[in-house]
Enzyme design. Structure first.
Site, PDB file in Angstrom:
ATOM      1  N   SER A 193     -42.266  -1.157  29.079  1.00 34.58           N
ATOM      2  CA  SER A 193     -42.906   0.042  29.629  1.00 34.58           C
ATOM      3  C   SER A 193     -42.635   0.118  31.119  1.00 34.58           C
ATOM      4  O   SER A 193     -42.626  -0.911  31.811  1.00 34.58           O
ATOM      5  CB  SER A 193     -44.411   0.007  29.388  1.00 34.58           C
ATOM      6  OG  SER A 193     -45.063   1.047  30.110  1.00 34.58           O
ATOM      7  N   TYR A 206     -52.312  -4.457  28.558  1.00 33.46           N
ATOM      8  CA  TYR A 206     -51.097  -3.821  28.041  1.00 33.46           C
ATOM      9  C   TYR A 206     -49.913  -4.053  28.977  1.00 33.46           C
ATOM     10  O   TYR A 206     -48.839  -4.493  28.555  1.00 33.46           O
ATOM     11  CB  TYR A 206     -51.344  -2.327  27.857  1.00 33.46           C
ATOM     12  CG  TYR A 206     -50.098  -1.528  27.546  1.00 33.46           C
ATOM     13  CD1 TYR A 206     -49.529  -1.561  26.277  1.00 33.46           C
ATOM     14  CD2 TYR A 206     -49.493  -0.746  28.525  1.00 33.46           C
ATOM     15  CE1 TYR A 206     -48.387  -0.840  25.991  1.00 33.46           C
ATOM     16  CE2 TYR A 206     -48.358  -0.018  28.246  1.00 33.46           C
ATOM     17  CZ  TYR A 206     -47.801  -0.065  26.989  1.00 33.46           C
ATOM     18  OH  TYR A 206     -46.662   0.654  26.710  1.00 33.46           O
TER      19      TYR A 206
END
Length: 316
Positions: A193, A206
């Site tokens: 990400s 995350y």
């Protein structure tokens, strides 16, 4: 030439060299087909089969479909039998390629022996791994209302994210890498990400897991590059998936199909890519922002409200 003049000459030369390298970096991002050409048949030259995890939805599903369009048979892995079957039917009808469906829940520890047995006879050229899912939102919801939840529940959610985003990546590599190493060719794409490159309060677990994806992929590429294997972390920003609450596409938010197509043009660009020109530019912009801004209470409040809205929107 005196020492002062020599010093400033050296500084000027370093500045020119630095600027030249920056310009070269920009040109490589703008024209990947020139700098990192992907020949016709490149993917199938790696092997007959692509293995794609998280292939029942989102980016994983898009990778499975796109690689089949490039002529590869695909083994698709996820926890939803129904969604995998739908993906398999679509691939078969649109490309005519073979599809192998493997049901596995990567939050569990006992799935890898079955996966290894199902893959052992396949000529695997590509491994594409996406570990994300609704567990991100589950953990965030636990953080937001942590006073009303037991510590055991929170620990369980943490374990799910680590198992899904970190452990599964490493275990799948241990299954597939020996196959690729024997053949001295192959591609492994680990989906990370863009948020992993900045401190991101509220998204802490995350993004930490995605930092691991980046560093593990880069280190592994250093080990296996000389063996003919490409290992790359793909770190997108906005993609219209479950994670973004299926946000409408815009300048910095791609559909899954759009992102996968453009990201594959960067497959030879190095051990880490943002997968598109626009996401790379967004990454450069974020790199110029002082980290202290990400720690401000106002920004954290905004992140918290954003997550709450997404959770409510998805009825999780």
């Amino acid at each position: 030439m005196d020492s002062v003049e020599l010093f400033f000459t050296a500084v000027g030369a370093c500045v020119i060299l630095h600027c030249g390298l920056k310009v070269l970096t920009v040109l490589k991002v703008l024209f990947p087909k020139v700098w990192y050409p992907v020949p016709s048949g490149y993917f199938t030259s790696m092997g007959e089969w692509a293995v794609v995890t998280g292939a029942s939805d989102g980016i994983g599903r898009a990778y499975a479909i796109e690689l089949s369009k490039h002529g590869m048979n695909v083994a698709i892995i996820s926890r939803s039998q129904e969604k995998l079957n739908k993906t398999a039917v679509e691939i078969g009808e649109t490309t005519g390629k073979r599809v192998k469906v493997i049901v596995a829940d990567f939050t569990k520890d006992d799935v890898y022996e079955n996966i290894a047995q199902n893959l052992q006879d396949l000529n695997i050229g590509i491994l594409g791994k996406l570990y994300l899912s609704v567990f991100f939102f589950s953990v965030q919801r636990g953080v937001l209302i942590q006073n009303s939840e037991t510590s055991e529940l929170q620990i369980g959610r943490i374990n799910m994210v680590i198992n899904c985003n970190v452990k599964a990546m490493m275990k799948m590599c241990t299954i597939v890498l020996p196959i690729m190493e024997r053949r001295r060719k192959g591609i492994i794409l680990n989906v990370s990400s863009g948020l992993a490159q900045i401190p991101c309060p509220t998204f802490s677990l995350y993004t930490a897991s995605k930092v691991c994806v980046n560093r593990f992929s880069q280190a592994l590429q250093a080990e296996y590059k000389q063996k003919g294997i490409t290992i790359q972390a793909v770190a997108p920003f906005g993609v219209s998936t479950l994670l973004s609450g299926y946000q409408s596409p815009n300048m910095f938010t791609f559909t899954t199909d759009q992102f996968v197509r453009t990201s594959l043009t960067y497959v030879r660009s190095g051990d880490k890519t943002n997968g598109s020109i626009r996401h790379t530019i967004l990454g450069w912009i974020l790199d110029t922002i002082p980290f202290q801004l990400f720690y401000s209470s106002k920004l954290q409040d905004r992140f918290t409200e954003f997550v709450k809205l997404r959770v409510q929107h998805m009825n999780l």
